[in-house]
Write a protein that holds these residues in place. Structure first.
Motif, PDB file in Angstrom:
ATOM      1  N   LEU A  72       0.827  -1.206   0.000  1.00  0.00           N
ATOM      2  CA  LEU A  72       0.000   0.000   0.000  1.00  0.00           C
ATOM      3  C   LEU A  72       0.862   1.257   0.000  1.00  0.00           C
ATOM      4  O   LEU A  72       0.566   2.239  -0.698  1.00  0.00           O
ATOM      5  CB  LEU A  72      -0.928  -0.011   1.218  1.00  0.00           C
ATOM      6  CG  LEU A  72      -2.001  -1.107   1.236  1.00  0.00           C
ATOM      7  CD1 LEU A  72      -2.647  -1.198   2.612  1.00  0.00           C
ATOM      8  CD2 LEU A  72      -3.058  -0.840   0.166  1.00  0.00           C
ATOM      9  N   LEU A  73       1.927   1.239   0.790  1.00  0.00           N
ATOM     10  CA  LEU A  73       2.837   2.377   0.844  1.00  0.00           C
ATOM     11  C   LEU A  73       3.486   2.618  -0.511  1.00  0.00           C
ATOM     12  O   LEU A  73       3.581   3.760  -0.978  1.00  0.00           O
ATOM     13  CB  LEU A  73       3.900   2.135   1.911  1.00  0.00           C
ATOM     14  CG  LEU A  73       4.999   3.196   2.051  1.00  0.00           C
ATOM     15  CD1 LEU A  73       4.398   4.554   2.375  1.00  0.00           C
ATOM     16  CD2 LEU A  73       5.997   2.773   3.130  1.00  0.00           C
ATOM     17  N   ALA A  74       3.912   1.554  -1.155  1.00  0.00           N
ATOM     18  CA  ALA A  74       4.537   1.692  -2.473  1.00  0.00           C
ATOM     19  C   ALA A  74       3.566   2.286  -3.474  1.00  0.00           C
ATOM     20  O   ALA A  74       3.942   3.137  -4.301  1.00  0.00           O
ATOM     21  CB  ALA A  74       5.038   0.329  -2.952  1.00  0.00           C
ATOM     22  N   ALA A  75       2.298   1.861  -3.423  1.00  0.00           N
ATOM     23  CA  ALA A  75       1.298   2.398  -4.344  1.00  0.00           C
ATOM     24  C   ALA A  75       1.075   3.885  -4.096  1.00  0.00           C
ATOM     25  O   ALA A  75       0.951   4.680  -5.035  1.00  0.00           O
ATOM     26  CB  ALA A  75      -0.014   1.633  -4.191  1.00  0.00           C
ATOM     27  N   ALA A  76       1.035   4.282  -2.819  1.00  0.00           N
ATOM     28  CA  ALA A  76       0.821   5.696  -2.490  1.00  0.00           C
ATOM     29  C   ALA A  76       1.981   6.558  -2.965  1.00  0.00           C
ATOM     30  O   ALA A  76       1.786   7.639  -3.537  1.00  0.00           O
ATOM     31  CB  ALA A  76       0.622   5.847  -0.983  1.00  0.00           C
ATOM     32  N   GLU A  77       3.197   6.093  -2.739  1.00  0.00           N
ATOM     33  CA  GLU A  77       4.359   6.876  -3.158  1.00  0.00           C
ATOM     34  C   GLU A  77       4.447   6.959  -4.672  1.00  0.00           C
ATOM     35  O   GLU A  77       4.775   8.012  -5.231  1.00  0.00           O
ATOM     36  CB  GLU A  77       5.627   6.257  -2.565  1.00  0.00           C
ATOM     37  CG  GLU A  77       5.711   6.420  -1.052  1.00  0.00           C
ATOM     38  CD  GLU A  77       6.965   5.801  -0.460  1.00  0.00           C
ATOM     39  OE1 GLU A  77       7.387   6.254   0.632  1.00  0.00           O
ATOM     40  OE2 GLU A  77       7.532   4.874  -1.090  1.00  0.00           O
ATOM     41  N   ALA A  78       4.130   5.859  -5.361  1.00  0.00           N
ATOM     42  CA  ALA A  78       4.182   5.865  -6.827  1.00  0.00           C
ATOM     43  C   ALA A  78       3.156   6.816  -7.410  1.00  0.00           C
ATOM     44  O   ALA A  78       3.378   7.385  -8.489  1.00  0.00           O
ATOM     45  CB  ALA A  78       3.953   4.446  -7.352  1.00  0.00           C
ATOM     46  N   ALA A  79       2.034   7.003  -6.712  1.00  0.00           N
ATOM     47  CA  ALA A  79       0.977   7.889  -7.206  1.00  0.00           C
ATOM     48  C   ALA A  79       1.202   9.347  -6.818  1.00  0.00           C
ATOM     49  O   ALA A  79       0.402  10.216  -7.168  1.00  0.00           O
ATOM     50  CB  ALA A  79      -0.375   7.422  -6.675  1.00  0.00           C
ATOM     51  N   GLY A  80       2.267   9.631  -6.072  1.00  0.00           N
ATOM     52  CA  GLY A  80       2.583  11.005  -5.707  1.00  0.00           C
ATOM     53  C   GLY A  80       1.877  11.524  -4.477  1.00  0.00           C
ATOM     54  O   GLY A  80       1.689  12.747  -4.333  1.00  0.00           O
ATOM     55  N   ALA A  81       1.495  10.646  -3.569  1.00  0.00           N
ATOM     56  CA  ALA A  81       0.843  11.100  -2.333  1.00  0.00           C
ATOM     57  C   ALA A  81       1.764  12.044  -1.567  1.00  0.00           C
ATOM     58  O   ALA A  81       2.977  11.862  -1.530  1.00  0.00           O
ATOM     59  CB  ALA A  81       0.481   9.904  -1.460  1.00  0.00           C
ATOM     60  N   ARG A  82       1.180  13.067  -0.933  1.00  0.00           N
ATOM     61  CA  ARG A  82       1.956  14.046  -0.163  1.00  0.00           C
ATOM     62  C   ARG A  82       2.228  13.585   1.263  1.00  0.00           C
ATOM     63  O   ARG A  82       3.130  14.101   1.917  1.00  0.00           O
ATOM     64  CB  ARG A  82       1.205  15.381  -0.113  1.00  0.00           C
ATOM     65  CG  ARG A  82       0.913  15.986  -1.470  1.00  0.00           C
ATOM     66  CD  ARG A  82       2.165  16.492  -2.169  1.00  0.00           C
ATOM     67  NE  ARG A  82       1.831  17.140  -3.420  1.00  0.00           N
ATOM     68  CZ  ARG A  82       1.502  18.422  -3.544  1.00  0.00           C
ATOM     69  NH1 ARG A  82       1.450  19.191  -2.460  1.00  0.00           N
ATOM     70  NH2 ARG A  82       1.211  18.929  -4.720  1.00  0.00           N
ATOM     71  N   ALA A  83       1.404  12.651   1.739  1.00  0.00           N
ATOM     72  CA  ALA A  83       1.599  12.121   3.096  1.00  0.00           C
ATOM     73  C   ALA A  83       0.950  10.751   3.158  1.00  0.00           C
ATOM     74  O   ALA A  83       0.060  10.423   2.367  1.00  0.00           O
ATOM     75  CB  ALA A  83       0.975  13.050   4.139  1.00  0.00           C
ATOM     76  N   VAL A  84       1.414   9.929   4.087  1.00  0.00           N
ATOM     77  CA  VAL A  84       0.812   8.617   4.313  1.00  0.00           C
ATOM     78  C   VAL A  84       0.496   8.497   5.793  1.00  0.00           C
ATOM     79  O   VAL A  84       1.011   9.257   6.613  1.00  0.00           O
ATOM     80  CB  VAL A  84       1.759   7.475   3.881  1.00  0.00           C
ATOM     81  CG1 VAL A  84       1.974   7.482   2.388  1.00  0.00           C
ATOM     82  CG2 VAL A  84       3.088   7.557   4.634  1.00  0.00           C
ATOM     83  N   GLY A  85      -0.359   7.541   6.127  1.00  0.00           N
ATOM     84  CA  GLY A  85      -0.712   7.414   7.537  1.00  0.00           C
ATOM     85  C   GLY A  85      -1.548   6.192   7.806  1.00  0.00           C
ATOM     86  O   GLY A  85      -1.671   5.289   6.978  1.00  0.00           O
ATOM     87  N   ALA A  86      -2.134   6.170   8.991  1.00  0.00           N
ATOM     88  CA  ALA A  86      -2.968   5.057   9.429  1.00  0.00           C
ATOM     89  C   ALA A  86      -4.167   5.609  10.172  1.00  0.00           C
ATOM     90  O   ALA A  86      -4.069   6.629  10.864  1.00  0.00           O
ATOM     91  CB  ALA A  86      -2.171   4.121  10.337  1.00  0.00           C
ATOM     92  N   ASN A  87      -5.288   4.950  10.036  1.00  0.00           N
ATOM     93  CA  ASN A  87      -6.485   5.363  10.770  1.00  0.00           C
ATOM     94  C   ASN A  87      -7.365   4.158  11.045  1.00  0.00           C
ATOM     95  O   ASN A  87      -7.120   3.056  10.542  1.00  0.00           O
ATOM     96  CB  ASN A  87      -7.278   6.424   9.997  1.00  0.00           C
ATOM     97  CG  ASN A  87      -8.051   5.851   8.825  1.00  0.00           C
ATOM     98  OD1 ASN A  87      -7.456   5.338   7.874  1.00  0.00           O
ATOM     99  ND2 ASN A  87      -9.373   5.942   8.868  1.00  0.00           N
ATOM    100  N   CYS A  88      -8.377   4.374  11.869  1.00  0.00           N
ATOM    101  CA  CYS A  88      -9.410   3.377  12.176  1.00  0.00           C
ATOM    102  C   CYS A  88      -8.810   2.088  12.734  1.00  0.00           C
ATOM    103  O   CYS A  88      -9.149   0.987  12.288  1.00  0.00           O
ATOM    104  CB  CYS A  88     -10.259   3.084  10.938  1.00  0.00           C
ATOM    105  SG  CYS A  88     -11.902   2.433  11.352  1.00  0.00           S
ATOM    106  N   GLN A  89      -7.942   2.222  13.728  1.00  0.00           N
ATOM    107  CA  GLN A  89      -7.341   1.077  14.390  1.00  0.00           C
ATOM    108  C   GLN A  89      -7.243   1.369  15.888  1.00  0.00           C
ATOM    109  O   GLN A  89      -7.289   2.521  16.318  1.00  0.00           O
ATOM    110  CB  GLN A  89      -5.946   0.790  13.824  1.00  0.00           C
ATOM    111  CG  GLN A  89      -5.929   0.495  12.327  1.00  0.00           C
ATOM    112  CD  GLN A  89      -4.522   0.298  11.785  1.00  0.00           C
ATOM    113  OE1 GLN A  89      -3.748  -0.487  12.312  1.00  0.00           O
ATOM    114  NE2 GLN A  89      -4.189   1.016  10.716  1.00  0.00           N
TER     115      GLN A  89
END
Length: 609
Positions: free
Chosen positions: A185-202
């Motif tokens: 999931l992280l690799a997909a976000a970085e490849a798509a140019g996401a400005r930030a990553v994170g976690a929620n609903c846990q």
């Protein structure tokens, strides 16, 4: 306002708390999406956003998490998708008052085993329809994603808007595939140019662990929004275990790790945000160096042994004429008594027994347990029906594994009758973890491969010979049956057919699909019995009007019973002469077992050579 790397690299920002769970408290929504409140109760949505702003949030997350056309379709609101999303942004913007950023929430479709029904382009189109309507936000926050296919489609659609994208992973479980899934999931976000990553609903403990992992794997700013612990229900009211002061310590731990945006998810309220805001006020985002992440524990690989011969599958693949007799798991009779009654049918020559799963949404004995007892006592292979409408994914997994452990080797996958049909309709609720027999067939196929739906491994994978059902001759029915066969169905039972012509038409349409076909035969025993099935109350069963009218020529109950049995014998003769087998459903009434045994003997006498 816009968001960029610099915005998330200075001071820690306090995010919003929960939107969905907070809005649901005190609202009589039934099963409708909370996002509809953007149009129906905009005052309530606006008040919640203002409460978060006043509590210290500097990022407001819109009430648009599940506002996509697919999920809104179930409530008849798909046509309002754009309006709901635009209203969601407008309400958050109005509450922000220039003090807060507005992040537009986009959640997953949570298709699970329905993914095979959607092409990649369809997924992208669904997300594009929502993301395009959120253009008035400062950024798009893709929340709670766990499936890589949905993540890639959502990221592509979000990137096409030109807005900054924040990508947050949801609860991926604590199995052996946890970090591998997050890496993907992280690799997909970085490849798509996401400005930030994170976690929620846990759970807070999981959020801290996942945030640490993300900080160790990525140079992007990291966001984190924990639930207020686990929920519990007391007298219909949902409570979460973490009080506002409890979440303050969680926020402190996340800040120490170097998390840039800290908010709350399910169960959190403005009081939770009010508790953490002073803790984070004026605090700079720390460096994420020196974070230790425990390596994934080594897991012993278990080789999956070749499947042992399956007696039911061998019978299905044989050229023998087969009679499968449905034995209802009557709760008013003990299993011992049921086996004694069914012995006459076994002696008459039944090749298989099958046991329905709460047909008509009535309470019966457990289908797998009943089938297992019949098989053990009468030495006739038995299979059970398995419905998805009455069981969640936990029970479906364990129930299937349990049926295998009981010695069952055949199974009929069905959607099942909705609880509203039966006597517990006012109390029992339909379960939608899996929505159809097609999804159940796909789940069984995964279990055969040795994995649960989430990829966790299992020992002794069940290798059921699985079947499916069809109602009647219709293009939609045949198209749906094709999906069932593609999902793994190896044989087909039809609903009862009441004429040789109906049998031949359906047989000819099923034949090109290359699976064994068992036409259904249900002897009718009275005019009332015929009228009940003709009413359509049991989905898929169609009794011609002329048969119902024909029963009217007989006055006594015994005469009606004899007419129904004679009619069934004629149908059995015509079908048996041309079919590969038959699915015989026991008639109703006190003579059901004896009448069924007589029909089995008659079928053998007239079966196809």
């Amino acid at each position: 306002m816009t968001i960029g790397m610099a915005d998330l690299g200075g001071l820690i920002r306090v995010g919003s708390g929960a939107v969905g769970t907070a809005l649901r408290q005190g609202q009589d929504l039934g099963g409708e999406p909370v996002e509809l409140l953007n149009l129906r109760r905009p005052d309530a949505v606006l008040a919640l956003h203002r409460a978060y702003r006043d509590a210290g949030s500097r990022i407001l997350v819109t009430n648009t998490f599940a506002a996509n056309a697919l999920l809104l379709e179930g409530s008849g609101a798909a046509e309002s998708c754009r309006e709901i999303n635009e209203a969601g942004v407008h309400l958050a913007r109005e509450a922000a008052g220039g003090e807060c950023l507005v992040w537009a929430s986009v959640g997953p479709l949570s298709l699970g085993l329905r993914h095979d029904d959607f092409a990649e382009g369809q997924l992208e189109a669904l997300y594009a329809g929502q993301c395009g309507a959120l253009a008035g936000a400062d950024a798009l926050v893709l929340e709670t994603f766990v499936d890589p296919r949905e993540a890639r489609a959502a990221l592509k659609a979000a990137a096409a808007t030109g807005l900054p994208v924040i990508f947050q992973v949801g609860h991926t479980g604590r199995g052996r595939n946890r970090w591998t899934t997050i890496d993907g999931l992280l690799a997909a976000a970085e490849a798509a140019g996401a400005r930030a990553v994170g976690a929620n609903c846990q759970h807070p403990d999981d959020i801290v662990e996942v945030a640490a992992y993300l900080l160790s794997r990525s140079r992007l700013p990291v966001t984190a929004s924990a639930n207020a612990g686990n929920p519990s229900i007391e007298r219909g009211w949902v409570h979460y275990e973490y009080a506002p002061e409890d979440l303050r310590e969680v926020a402190r731990r996340l800040a120490d790790l170097g998390v840039a945006v800290i908010g709350g998810c399910c169960g959190t309220t403005p009081d939770h945000i009010r508790a953490i805001a002073p803790e984070l006020a004026g605090r700079a985002v720390g460096k994420a160096s020196g974070i230790e992440v425990r390596p994934e524990a080594a897991v012993e690989e278990r080789s999956i042994q070749a499947a042992k011969p399956n007696r039911v599958r061998e019978m299905i693949r044989s050229e023998r004429f087969l009679i499968s007799v449905e034995i209802r798991a009557d709760r008013n009779s003990s299993l011992d008594a049921l086996c004694r009654k069914a012995e006459e049918i076994a002696q008459a020559g039944a090749d298989l027994f099958d046991v329905p799963d709460n047909p008509g949404a009535t309470v019966g004995r457990d289908a797998a347990v009943t089938a297992s007892r019949l098989q053990d006592c009468l030495k006739v292979p038995a299979l059970c029906h398995k419905a998805v409408t009455q069981a969640n994914l936990l029970q479906l997994h364990s129930g299937l594994l349990g049926a295998w452990d009981l010695g069952l080797r055949g199974l009929l996958a069905i959607t099942g009758d909705p609880p509203s049909m039966g006597p517990l309709g006012a109390l029992a609720q339909r379960v939608t973890d899996l929505k159809s027999s097609v999804e159940l067939l796909r789940l069984i196929r995964r279990l055969r491969e040795g994995v649960l739906i989430n990829g966790d491994r299992i020992g002794d994978p069940p290798d059921f010979c699985t079947g499916a059902t069809i109602g009647w001759s219709a293009p939609a029915q045949i198209a749906w049956l094709k999906k069932k066969i593609q999902a793994g169905a190896e044989f087909v039972f039809s609903q009862p057919l009441f004429s040789a012509a109906a049998f031949r038409q359906l047989r000819d349409e099923v034949a090109p699909l290359g699976t064994r076909f068992f036409p259904g035969l249900l002897p009718l025993t009275s005019r009332r019995n015929a009228a009940f099935f003709a009413s359509g109350r049991i989905p898929g069963i169609r009794v011609p009007d002329e048969i119902v009218q024909a029963f009217g020529r007989y006055e006594t109950a015994e005469d009606q019973r004899q007419f129904g049995l004679e009619l069934a014998l004629r149908q059995a003769e015509a079908i048996a002469a041309e079919a590969e087998g038959i699915y015989l459903i026991m008639p109703f009434g006190p003579n059901a077992f004896g009448d069924t045994a007589a029909l089995v003997r008659h079928l053998h006498a007239h079966r196809r050579p």
